[in-house]
Scaffold this motif. Structure first.
Motif, short mmCIF file in Angstrom:
data_model
loop_
_atom_site.label_atom_id
_atom_site.label_comp_id
_atom_site.label_asym_id
_atom_site.label_seq_id
_atom_site.Cartn_x
_atom_site.Cartn_y
_atom_site.Cartn_z
N LEU A 98 11.86 -7.01 -5.57
CA LEU A 98 12.38 -6.20 -4.21
C LEU A 98 12.76 -4.93 -4.66
O LEU A 98 13.14 -4.57 -5.91
CB LEU A 98 13.68 -6.98 -3.59
CG LEU A 98 14.65 -7.30 -4.75
CD1 LEU A 98 15.96 -7.08 -4.11
CD2 LEU A 98 14.49 -8.73 -4.91
N GLN A 99 12.96 -4.14 -3.48
CA GLN A 99 13.17 -2.79 -3.65
C GLN A 99 14.47 -2.32 -2.64
O GLN A 99 15.61 -2.76 -2.97
CB GLN A 99 12.05 -1.72 -3.70
CG GLN A 99 11.53 -1.89 -4.98
CD GLN A 99 10.19 -0.80 -4.95
OE1 GLN A 99 10.22 0.35 -4.29
NE2 GLN A 99 9.22 -1.03 -5.61
N CYS A 100 14.01 -2.16 -1.46
CA CYS A 100 15.11 -2.03 -0.58
C CYS A 100 15.52 -3.45 -0.04
O CYS A 100 16.82 -3.34 0.44
CB CYS A 100 14.46 -1.36 0.66
SG CYS A 100 13.76 -2.31 2.03
N GLY A 101 14.97 -4.40 -0.18
CA GLY A 101 15.73 -5.71 0.03
C GLY A 101 15.55 -6.13 1.38
O GLY A 101 15.78 -7.44 1.86
N CYS A 103 12.81 -6.84 3.37
CA CYS A 103 11.76 -7.99 3.54
C CYS A 103 12.15 -9.21 2.58
O CYS A 103 11.77 -10.28 3.15
CB CYS A 103 10.34 -7.73 3.40
SG CYS A 103 10.32 -7.32 1.35
N CYS A 135 5.96 -6.14 3.46
CA CYS A 135 6.76 -5.23 2.41
C CYS A 135 6.25 -3.83 2.43
O CYS A 135 5.09 -3.44 2.23
CB CYS A 135 6.82 -5.79 1.32
SG CYS A 135 7.85 -4.85 0.04
N MET A 136 7.40 -3.02 2.74
CA MET A 136 6.82 -1.44 2.75
C MET A 136 7.09 -0.94 1.22
O MET A 136 6.75 0.42 1.18
CB MET A 136 7.80 -0.59 3.56
CG MET A 136 7.33 -1.29 4.94
SD MET A 136 8.69 -0.24 6.24
CE MET A 136 10.14 -1.04 5.71
N CYS A 137 7.55 -1.80 0.30
CA CYS A 137 8.10 -1.11 -0.97
C CYS A 137 7.44 -1.39 -2.19
O CYS A 137 6.90 -0.58 -2.93
CB CYS A 137 9.60 -1.27 -1.11
SG CYS A 137 10.71 -1.10 0.33
N THR A 138 7.17 -2.71 -2.30
CA THR A 138 6.77 -3.17 -3.52
C THR A 138 5.24 -3.13 -3.92
O THR A 138 4.77 -3.26 -4.99
CB THR A 138 7.05 -4.75 -3.73
OG1 THR A 138 6.52 -5.39 -2.83
CG2 THR A 138 8.46 -4.80 -3.54
S1 FES Z 1 11.50 -4.54 -0.77
FE1 FES Z 1 11.71 -2.99 0.98
S2 FES Z 1 10.41 -3.79 2.38
FE2 FES Z 1 10.13 -5.36 0.98
#
Ligand code: FES
Ligand code: FES
Length: 175
Positions: A98-101, A103, A135-138
């Motif tokens: 996870l990054q922003c968390g 999702c 997920c927009m980050c990982t």
């Molecule tokens: S961790 Fe940021 S949207 Fe999945």
């Protein structure tokens, strides 16, 4: 006119009032106060609002609160037991999944459901099970690896419980 909703959430019975058009996702967050269920698109696309309803994953932005009267819900808050994260949660933390968390609660509940029904999924099966969670980050790689790690850890827990003739822990409410 508000209606009474009686629903079991994470093992606890709630009796709350809801407007007929209040979405379940808002009911969980604002009425019940369980903010682990996230709200993203509100059109059933992103999966951030995923919960288990009577044991099956659903997007809580696609249901009205009054529709869950008499039913049972598991949210991400219901996974940890006695202060210990569920093995799926632990694997996400350990694997940097996870990054922003945003999702993450939905990803974890979809993964929990998958592993409750398929303890040794292939990568393809994992990706298919998580297809409704964006997920927009990982880039998804760490998420898929975390689910594989969780499967391994859960299988180890089961083996050790069987050899020690202890009740199997770690699979949660839907096992
Ligand atoms: S961790 Fe940021 S949207 Fe999945
Ligand atoms: S907020 Fe429910 S699917 Fe996006």
């Amino acid at each position: 006119m508000k209606q009474t909703v009686r629903v079991k959430i994470n093992g606890r019975l709630y009796e709350e009032e809801a407007e007929p058009r209040q979405l379940l996702s808002y009911f969980l967050r604002e009425t019940v106060g369980l903010t682990g269920t996230h709200i993203g698109c509100v059109i059933g696309e992103c999966g951030a609002c995923t919960i288990l309803l009577d044991g099956k994953p659903v997007k809580s932005c696609l249901l009205f609160a009054v529709q869950v009267d008499g039913k049972e819900i598991l949210t991400v808050e219901g996974l940890a037991q006695n202060g210990n994260l569920h093995p799926v949660q632990e694997a996400f933390v350990q694997g940097y999944a996870l990054q922003c968390g945003y999702c993450t609660p939905g990803m974890i509940l979809s993964s929990f459901y998958l592993l409750s029904h398929n303890p040794d999924p292939s990568e393809e099966e994992i990706r298919k099970a998580l297809a409704g969670n964006l997920c927009m980050c990982t880039g998804y790689v760490q998420i898929v690896e975390a689910v594989k790690a969780a499967a391994k850890n859960l299988s180890g827990l089961q083996q050790s419980a069987i050899s020690q003739r202890k009740p199997i822990v770690g699979l949660g409410a839907d096992s």
